[in-house]
Design an enzyme around this catalytic site. Structure first.
Site, PDB file in Angstrom:
ATOM      1  N   VAL A  30       1.158  -1.469   0.045  1.00  0.00           N
ATOM      2  CA  VAL A  30      -0.036  -0.330  -0.043  1.00  0.00           C
ATOM      3  C   VAL A  30       1.003   1.022  -0.083  1.00  0.00           C
ATOM      4  CG1 VAL A  30      -1.914   1.367   1.622  1.00  0.00           C
ATOM      5  CG2 VAL A  30      -1.692  -1.105   1.054  1.00  0.00           C
ATOM      6  N   ALA A  89      10.052   5.971   5.835  1.00  0.00           N
ATOM      7  CA  ALA A  89      10.746   5.349   6.612  1.00  0.00           C
ATOM      8  C   ALA A  89       9.880   3.609   6.534  1.00  0.00           C
ATOM      9  CB  ALA A  89      10.176   5.713   8.492  1.00  0.00           C
ATOM     10  N   ARG A 113      13.393  -0.447   9.175  1.00  0.00           N
ATOM     11  CA  ARG A 113      14.713  -0.356  10.483  1.00  0.00           C
ATOM     12  C   ARG A 113      15.709   1.229   9.473  1.00  0.00           C
ATOM     13  NH1 ARG A 113      17.407  -2.509   6.486  1.00  0.00           N
ATOM     14  NH2 ARG A 113      15.212  -2.538   5.417  1.00  0.00           N
ATOM     15  N   SER A 141       1.355  -2.315   9.741  1.00  0.00           N
ATOM     16  CA  SER A 141       0.675  -2.739  10.846  1.00  0.00           C
ATOM     17  C   SER A 141       0.651  -3.288  12.242  1.00  0.00           C
ATOM     18  CB  SER A 141      -0.517  -4.752   9.548  1.00  0.00           C
ATOM     19  OG  SER A 141       0.810  -5.179   9.423  1.00  0.00           O
ATOM     20  N   LYS A 186      -4.943  -0.944  11.318  1.00  0.00           N
ATOM     21  CA  LYS A 186      -6.198  -0.883  12.468  1.00  0.00           C
ATOM     22  C   LYS A 186      -5.632  -1.460  13.348  1.00  0.00           C
ATOM     23  CE  LYS A 186      -6.851  -4.651   9.588  1.00  0.00           C
ATOM     24  NZ  LYS A 186      -6.614  -3.888   7.871  1.00  0.00           N
ATOM     25  N   LEU A 240     -13.566   2.163   0.585  1.00  0.00           N
ATOM     26  CA  LEU A 240     -15.354   2.365   0.772  1.00  0.00           C
ATOM     27  C   LEU A 240     -15.315   3.372   1.577  1.00  0.00           C
ATOM     28  CD1 LEU A 240     -17.058  -1.023   0.213  1.00  0.00           C
ATOM     29  CD2 LEU A 240     -16.625   0.481  -1.382  1.00  0.00           C
ATOM     30  N   GLY A 280      -2.518  -9.067  -4.151  1.00  0.00           N
ATOM     31  CA  GLY A 280      -2.104  -8.147  -3.007  1.00  0.00           C
ATOM     32  C   GLY A 280      -3.474  -7.741  -1.934  1.00  0.00           C
ATOM     33  N   GLU A 295      -3.624  -9.004   3.800  1.00  0.00           N
ATOM     34  CA  GLU A 295      -2.548  -8.875   4.293  1.00  0.00           C
ATOM     35  C   GLU A 295      -1.524  -9.120   4.541  1.00  0.00           C
ATOM     36  OE1 GLU A 295      -3.726  -6.294   7.409  1.00  0.00           O
ATOM     37  OE2 GLU A 295      -5.156  -5.968   5.958  1.00  0.00           O
ATOM     38  N   LYS A 321     -12.494  -5.136  12.463  1.00  0.00           N
ATOM     39  CA  LYS A 321     -12.789  -4.200  11.499  1.00  0.00           C
ATOM     40  C   LYS A 321     -14.643  -4.154  11.615  1.00  0.00           C
ATOM     41  CE  LYS A 321     -10.770  -4.905   7.484  1.00  0.00           C
ATOM     42  NZ  LYS A 321     -10.475  -5.707   6.236  1.00  0.00           N
TER      43      LYS A 321
END
Ligand code: ADP
Ligand code: ASP
Ligand code: MG
Length: 820
Positions: free
Chosen positions: A476, A504, A507, A557, A580, A614, A665, A668, A683
């Site tokens: 993403v 970033a 590392r 994530s 999330k 959405l 893709g 996750e 979610k």
């Protein structure tokens, strides 16, 4: 006759002296020229530093040698371009001056002090060298010229280093000078003489003032100040991108702008030219074709309201307060008398209406002297607690908005202060001149550049900045950078400057002062970077570069990054994320995030955490704000599992379907996050919390795709190679459903305050029957939307839609442009 003044920036080297000569000869041919020259660039600074170093016992040898090199360098270079240039006498003159200087410096070093009367003589050396060089150039070219000495002509009083001219007396002395225009007059700037016949200076940057005095003394038709910019801009063009050149300023406006820091003109310059109604032009030596800015009695018709913004650095504020102040007659005048007796000039004053306190700003160089003097003169009041201890605040700056037309416009102050709030700048004190020609605020010095930038942006340009930092460059993150790279130019045309200043990964951290060029290979630069991500690093970068609207985009994530959001918002960053983890951490943290966003006036935006691109969160929030209540919710919230279960309908095995989803893709980074059901549970929890349910992640009941007996440990690759063990189980389940005329769907639901994630068999008449191929479908049953629910449906996975959703959130961080 015209007076032409050339500043140090116009006299940086031999080539510039020759440009100055061209300009001077042009004017001499048409109207006669009297030239005022500054020292060559950097020379006065070097002389001042030499005095400081010698008197404090430091070794000044290197600096002295450098000065020597600069001066003789100019002579050598002139000789190259003008072979007939006679430099022997000049070289001898320079050598003598330097020898004399060295003797003074040795004296300072011995005495460990530098008397101001001698420092004044030393500082003026540069101007005298300059006029001698220039005169020799004109002589070489056969132009009649005469050096006139301000140390004989311009009478001044006050400090040795900051004197004020007596124009009337000086003017009488100039009657001896031939100002017919026949010969070019050349005068060193910055210098004058006191009543005792000693050489004094007119204050740093004071050659502009010398030009104005000369113009008044010889009744010049015009005073031209030649510098290194095209004229006066509405903000310092070297500090503010997009600063606009002003065509005209009134004397008062120019006074106010220069008084509050526009270095292009020394504030004392305005007095003599305004009094004698001499028009003044600011022009560019490097671009003589530009018309410049005219300062006169005439107001601009182009720029009618606010003219400019400037700032004064190195300010210290004093606050004199105490119970004894109330109603004590003459308190203010006593305070100011102390300052004026010590020749300390006050830049800004405010007094509280309760008369309980007086605050004023002075230049920091005078601060400790001012404090001692105030404490001495109010010793009695301080001892008797009639006054509180005198409060002193250092490291301040004054930012000022200037314009004659401000008198007739409403709302300018509001816009000024809301701009400062937008840049999260605190006002320490505020003052509006009674002429309503300026509004000033005192702020922390470290924020001054940022303040000027944002005020300029809101008053003068349609350009709004988003200063972004991306954390996490997985699918993403990379897609987002691609989208931004494609859109940057288009956004710029629409007045949005979106730049990525930092990238970033887990590392490394790459930071670039002018913004990272996304068309270059930033990933190699990131790999080579020596630093790693921390909030302090980002914050000090933002400070150093005076960024106005910083945004951190978290495309990881990671819980560790999610835990930084509060600190980030407290440090001035907006936070935009598809991650999330923050919204599904403890309810206490969830609340803390919202409270912090509100108290810091920062945006925390996470539209893509549910339903990818959405518009789920925004719509749900609007419903709830409008007084609606969630009754029931049901939906397919996982694009990856929508895809996987759709593929099961088509006869693919669980492992095959997962493999393809991963490749596209849709999952996750670790597909176990999807198959364990936790991702859907997160979610669901976010939706539930938006609908005011105070639940924790543990409260969500989950039926995972991976049954409890299945060992899902190990690396992602190990897990993927074990997954076929579950294929038979799922083939059976799918077939059983098929026999019933149903398909399997992975459904999240909220009902009666309970959240459940489960595999459900749905028949042809069920709305979720057709939801596959990575689509999401959300049915919100609420008080307003019943019996037919509010339905949102569309692609709910994939890097492109998610990145586009994040992009939209990034654009939402842009402050509203206000119009006055
Ligand atoms: P000189 O050596 O010619 O006296 P200065 O360095 O004293 O030149 O003044 C010119 C500089 O003033 C410009 O290079 C610019 O950075 C600065 N400056 C500050 N504010 C303004 C402004 N509002 N308009 C133009 N220049 C400004
Ligand atoms: N040379 C002096 C200075 O640098 C005066 C001037 O340039 O205006 O302050
Ligand atoms: Mg100057």
């Amino acid at each position: 006759m015209k007076v032409l003044k050339f500043g140090g920036s116009s006299l940086a080297d031999a080539e510039r002296y020759l440009r100055v000569k061209d300009i001077c000869l042009d004017t001499h041919a048409t109207s006669g020229a009297a030239v005022v020259l500054s020292a060559p660039k950097g020379v006065t600074n070097a002389l001042s530093l030499l005095c400081d170093e010698a008197s404090s016992g430091k070794d000044y040898g290197e600096l002295f040698a450098k000065l020597n090199m600069v001066l003789f360098g100019i002579l050598d270079d002139l000789k190259v371009t003008l072979p007939e240039f006679e430099d022997a006498a000049l070289a001898k003159y320079i050598q003598n001056v330097l020898n004399e200087l060295n003797q003074h410096l040795e004296g300072f070093a011995l005495l460990r002090c530098a008397p101001e009367s001698v420092v004044a003589k030393i500082l003026s050396i540069g101007e005298y060298l300059s006029v001698n060089i220039f005169s020799q150039i004109l002589t070489t070219l056969g132009t009649k010229n005469q050096i006139i000495d301000p140390a004989e002509l311009i009478l001044a009083e006050g400090d040795y280093l900051d004197s004020i001219a007596d124009v009337a007396v000086s003017k009488a002395r100039f009657s001896e000078v031939d100002s017919s225009g026949e010969v070019v007059l050349i005068m060193p700037g910055f210098v004058a003489v006191n009543a005792e016949g000693e050489k004094v200076t007119l204050g740093r940057n004071g050659s502009d003032y010398s030009a104005a005095i000369l113009a008044a003394c010889i009744d010049a038709e015009c005073c031209e100040i030649w510098t290194d910019v095209d004229g006066v801009y509405n903000a310092d063009p070297n500090q503010v991108d997009g600063a606009v050149l002003l065509d005209k300023l009134t004397y008062q406006e120019a006074m106010e702008l220069s008084y509050f820091g526009a270095k292009v003109l020394h504030p004392k310059t305005i007095g003599p030219i305004a009094q004698h109604h001499i028009p003044c032009l600011i022009r560019n030596t490097l671009n003589p074709a530009a018309p410049g800015t005219l300062i006169s009695n005439e107001a601009s018709t182009k720029w009618t309201s606010v003219k400019g913004i400037s700032h004064l650095d190195d300010m210290t504020m004093f606050n004199v307060a105490g119970p004894g102040m109330k109603g004590m007659v003459g308190m203010a005048s006593r305070v100011f008398e102390v300052m004026s007796n010590a020749n300390i000039s006050i830049s800004l004053i405010t007094q509280s209406s309760s008369e309980y306190s007086i605050s004023f700003c002075i230049h920091s160089k005078d601060a400790s002297r001012a404090q001692d003097l105030l404490e001495d003169s109010f010793a009695l009041e301080l001892a008797n607690n009639l006054l509180d201890p005198i409060e002193v605040r250092h490291d301040l700056a004054i930012v000022t908005l200037v314009g004659d037309g401000m008198r007739h416009s409403q709302g300018l102050a509001a816009k000024f202060f809301s701009s400062l709030a937008q840049a999260r700048v605190n006002n320490v004190a505020i003052a509006q001149g009674s002429s309503e020609r300026s509004i000033s605020t005192v702020i922390e010095s470290s924020k001054a550049k940022k303040a000027v930038k944002v005020v300029h942006q809101n008053f003068f340009s349609n350009l709004h900045a988003i200063d972004a930092f991306l954390v996490g460059c997985g699918t993403v993150g990379k897609e987002l950078l691609d989208q931004i790279s494609r859109q940057q130019a288009i956004l710029l045309e629409r007045g949005i400057s979106l730049k990525i200043y930092g990238i970033a990964n887990s590392r490394k951290l790459l930071l670039k002062a002018g913004g990272i060029d996304l068309s270059e290979d930033w990933s190699a630069q990131l790999n080579d970077s020596e630093q790693s991500l921390s909030v302090e690093q980002l914050q000090s970068f933002v400070m150093r570069n005076s960024l106005v609207n910083p945004v951190v985009i978290d495309c990881t994530s990671s819980s560790i990054i999610a835990e930084l959001y509060v600190e980030l918002m407290n440090s001035g960053f907006h936070v935009v994320t598809p991650n999330k983890k923050a919204n599904t951490a403890s309810y206490a943290y969830y609340q803390q995030l919202r409270e912090t966003a509100q108290s810091t006036n920062r945006q925390f935006l996470y539209e893509t955490t549910v339903g990818a691109g959405l518009p789920v969160i925004d719509n749900l929030q609007k419903l709830i704000y409008a007084g609606d209540e969630l009754q029931r919710f049901e939906g397919i919230l996982s694009g990856s599992l929508s895809f996987v279960f759709g593929k099961l309908d088509e006869g693919l095995s669980l492992s095959q379907a997962t493999e393809i989803a991963k490749k596209n893709g849709f999952t996750e980074p670790d597909p176990r996050d999807d198959l364990s059901g936790t991702d859907v549970a997160r979610k669901l929890l976010i939706m539930a919390r938006e609908a005011d349910l105070k639940l924790e992640l543990e409260d969500i009941q989950i039926e995972p795709v991976l049954p409890s007996h299945f060992d899902s440990s190990g690396s992602i690759d190990e897990f993927m190679s074990k997954l076929p063990e579950l294929d038979a189980l799922y083939a059976d389940k799918v077939n059983a459903a098929k026999e019933e005329g149903t398909v399997l769907r992975y459904v999240g639901s909220i009902s009666k305050g309970k959240c459940v994630v489960s595999i459900q068999a749905v028949g042809e008449d069920h709305p979720l029957y057709v939801i596959k191929e990575g689509e999401n479908a959300l049915a919100i049953h609420s008080n307003y939307y019943q019996p037919i629910p509010y339905v949102i449906r569309g692609y709910g996975a994939g890097a492109a839609v998610t990145a586009a959703g994040v992009f939209a959130d990034v654009l939402r961080t842009m402050p509203w442009k206000q119009d006055v």
